[in-house]
Every structure is written in C-alpha cells, then in structure tokens.
Write an enzyme that holds these catalytic residues in place. Structure first.
Site, PDB file in Angstrom:
ATOM      1  CB  ALA A   1      -9.762   3.675   4.753  1.00  0.00           C
TER       2      ALA A   1
ATOM      3  CG  ASP B   1      -1.273   4.213   7.508  1.00  0.00           C
ATOM      4  OD1 ASP B   1      -0.807   4.917   8.418  1.00  0.00           O
ATOM      5  OD2 ASP B   1      -0.982   4.384   6.304  1.00  0.00           O
TER       6      ASP B   1
ATOM      7  N   GLY C   1      -2.203  10.399   1.027  1.00  0.00           N
ATOM      8  CA  GLY C   1      -1.590  10.377   2.364  1.00  0.00           C
ATOM      9  C   GLY C   1      -2.599  10.353   3.497  1.00  0.00           C
ATOM     10  CG  LEU C   2      -5.712  12.460   3.551  1.00  0.00           C
ATOM     11  CD1 LEU C   2      -6.944  13.262   3.136  1.00  0.00           C
ATOM     12  CD2 LEU C   2      -5.061  13.115   4.773  1.00  0.00           C
ATOM     13  N   GLY C   3      -4.509   7.708   4.239  1.00  0.00           N
ATOM     14  CA  GLY C   3      -4.761   6.336   4.690  1.00  0.00           C
ATOM     15  C   GLY C   3      -5.807   5.595   3.883  1.00  0.00           C
ATOM     16  CB  SER C   4      -7.214   5.912   0.451  1.00  0.00           C
ATOM     17  OG  SER C   4      -6.000   5.933  -0.258  1.00  0.00           O
ATOM     18  CB  SER C   5      -3.878   1.577   0.873  1.00  0.00           C
ATOM     19  OG  SER C   5      -2.933   1.854   1.865  1.00  0.00           O
TER      20      SER C   5
ATOM     21  N   PRO D   1     -10.500  11.068   0.108  1.00  0.00           N
ATOM     22  CG  PRO D   1      -9.771  13.285   0.205  1.00  0.00           C
ATOM     23  CD  PRO D   1     -10.439  12.222   1.017  1.00  0.00           C
TER      24      PRO D   1
HETATM   25  C1  MEV Z   1       2.103   6.054   6.234  1.00  0.00           C
HETATM   26  O1  MEV Z   1       0.811   6.585   6.497  1.00  0.00           O
HETATM   27  C2  MEV Z   1       2.912   6.055   7.502  1.00  0.00           C
HETATM   28  C3  MEV Z   1       4.348   5.533   7.344  1.00  0.00           C
HETATM   29  O2  MEV Z   1       4.958   5.705   8.617  1.00  0.00           O
HETATM   30  C4  MEV Z   1       4.363   4.074   6.926  1.00  0.00           C
HETATM   31  C5  MEV Z   1       3.877   3.116   8.017  1.00  0.00           C
HETATM   32  O3  MEV Z   1       3.967   3.465   9.214  1.00  0.00           O
HETATM   33  O4  MEV Z   1       3.452   2.028   7.658  1.00  0.00           O
HETATM   34  C6  MEV Z   1       5.128   6.356   6.336  1.00  0.00           C
END
Ligand code: MEV
Length: 291
Positions: free
Chosen positions: A91, A132, A85-89, A81
């Site tokens: 990935a 990430d 917030g699951l790290g798509s950028s 998805p």
């Molecule tokens: C984002 O997935 C995690 C943050 O800590 C940003 C980062 O560490 O680059 C919010």
C-alpha cells in the site's frame, strides 16, 4: 515538481499465499483501509525520511523517473495497521509511486501503478509475486497468477463476503518468512511441490464457491489452506490459536493471511454475522474487526 498525494489500499489474501510465489493462483481482496503519502519539494527533505523509508523512496523515484529523491519531503498517514500481514508495504509502495508521479504531473494507469509499486516492493521483500502491489493498486476481489506472464482477473462474488480480520499480536517480516520458505523449498522441491499444487486446487475450488455463494464450502477450504500453510512452517502458535478460536466461536473457516510468521488471520462468518463474530473474538481478548 509540485506538492501531491497518492494512496494505496491494504489487502487480505483469501487463499493461496506463498504458493502464489511458486506459480499457483491466489485470491486477494482490497480493504478500505489505506496508506496515504504526501510529497512536496523541500531542499532539506532528506531529514523527513527515516532510514527504513529511504530505500523505498529512492526506488519509487527511480521507477517514476523523478531525479532528486533527496529534495523531497514525505508525510505518511492512513488507517492501515502496519507490518501485520495486511499489505502495508505494498500500500505504501503504491501510494509513493502515485504521489511521486502526480508531483511531476504524470498520470499512472492501474497497470503502471501496480507494476512500478511491485518494483518498490522488492526493497521490502526481495521476490514479491506481485499480488500485494496489484491488490493495493486495484482493490476489489482479484484472481492473481504471477506468471510469466503475470495475470489478474476480477472475481465476481455471488454475495458479500463476511470476513473478520484478527490480529495475532505478533509483528511479522514478509521478506524473512518468504525467504526462509524459499530455502526450505530449494532443499526439498519434491516435498513442497505437491503441497503448493494442493493449495492451487483449493484456490480454484474457492473461486467457484465464491461465485456461487457457497460459504460453508469456502470456509472449509480456508481452514484446509491454513493447515497446509502450517505444514509449510509459516504459521505460529498465536495464529493457530486465533484460527481455532474463530472456528469455536462460529466462523465457517479461518486461516492466517499474508506471509504468516505472525501478523493477521482472517475468519469467514456466516452471511451478515461478521460484526457479531468480531465482537465475540474481542470478548475473547483478540483485536478483531469486520472487513
Ligand atoms: C504476502 O502478502 C503474500 C506472499 O505470497 C508473498 C508474495 O506473494 O509476494 C507470502
């Protein structure tokens, strides 16, 4: 250049997001959900690349040393998805640098893939800690410190973690949330420093809890981490509701994951009960799945 593919994994941050940008450790886990990128030489390639993606492609091409970014066509697929917030950028960044380096028949170590992808991540959000990109490249369960020097270690869990991912239904923007918090921190460093250092202590205690399979304690630490992130202003009403509801439905603990400001939360289920907790959350109207 030849046709090639590359992939990167999604991730959840178990504990320590945001504080990790400010020098504290964090723990993240790679997901089996992935982004896959296929690249091929195409003189009209530029038309296959949306504006949002162009800067990332150019950054990835520069990082890998591929000269003509306009002569590349890209296809993106996968089951991760996006923008929740699951790290798509990250990935996508890992998948891009892997695909491009494979296209010029250069192989990348895990180290290089993570480092180059983190350069691409800067296009998406200015000051990534690197957690990430490292998790997207390496997978597994990672202890991470941004440094300098940047440092990561594998964490050996005493048993399988029963994690449920719950989508809040709100998209989010990591760069915006990280940048806004950075400005608040800049205005009052002595206020935020002890909060980040408390999060760092939670992360240290959580590592031991994970290694010793102390799931009840881990759940408690995750819920405390959520409250501290909430105090920092990166939660939302929807994320707070997810966390309350997951706990009311039997989770040992729950928290937002990643940058917050929308996106996803994670809940820790008792061992072997992730599917049951996910179903209970779905019955309550949330999009939830075990990870
Ligand atoms: C984002 O997935 C995690 C943050 O800590 C940003 C980062 O560490 O680059 C919010």
């Amino acid at each position: 250049m030849v046709e090639a593919r590359g992939s990167g994994r999604g991730k959840v941050i178990l504990l320590g997001e945001h504080a990790v940008v400010h020098g504290e450790p964090a723990i993240a886990a790679g997901l089996s959900h992935e982004v896959e990128v296929r690249v091929r030489p195409d003189p009209h390639g530029a038309s296959s690349v949306s504006n949002g993606l162009r800067a990332a492609l150019e950054a990835a091409a520069k990082a890998v040393g591929v000269r003509d970014a306009d002569g590349i066509a890209i296809e993106i697929s996968g089951n991760l998805p996006i923008a929740v917030g699951l790290g798509s950028s990250a990935a996508l960044s890992v998948a891009l640098v892997r695909a491009l380096s494979a296209s010029v028949e250069r192989s990348l170590s895990l180290e290089e893939a993570a480092r180059l992808a983190n350069e691409v991540e800067k296009v998406f959000h200015g000051t990534p800690s690197g957690i990430d990109a490292n998790t997207a490249a390496r997978g597994g369960l990672l202890w991470f410190e941004t440094g300098p020097p940047m440092r990561w270690e594998n964490v050996e869990a005493g048993g399988a973690l029963s994690i449920v991912i719950v989508l809040s239904g709100e998209e989010h923007d990591t760069g915006h949330t990280v940048g806004a918090l950075r400005r608040r921190v800049g205005a009052s460093p002595p206020v935020y420093r002890p909060v980040f250092s408390a999060i760092g202590e939670l992360v240290r205690a959580a590592r031991t809890a994970i290694e010793k399979s102390e799931w009840r304690l881990l759940g408690e630490l995750m819920s405390m981490n959520h409250e501290l992130l909430r105090a920092c202003g990166v939660s939302t009403k929807a994320l707070d509701r997810v966390v309350d509801e997951a706990r009311a439905r039997g989770a040992l603990g729950a928290k937002l994951t990643g940058a917050g400001g929308g996106g996803a939360a994670i809940a820790l289920a008792a061992p072997g009960e992730a599917a049951q907790l996910a179903q209970s959350l779905r019955d309550g109207g949330w999009e939830a799945f075990p990870a």
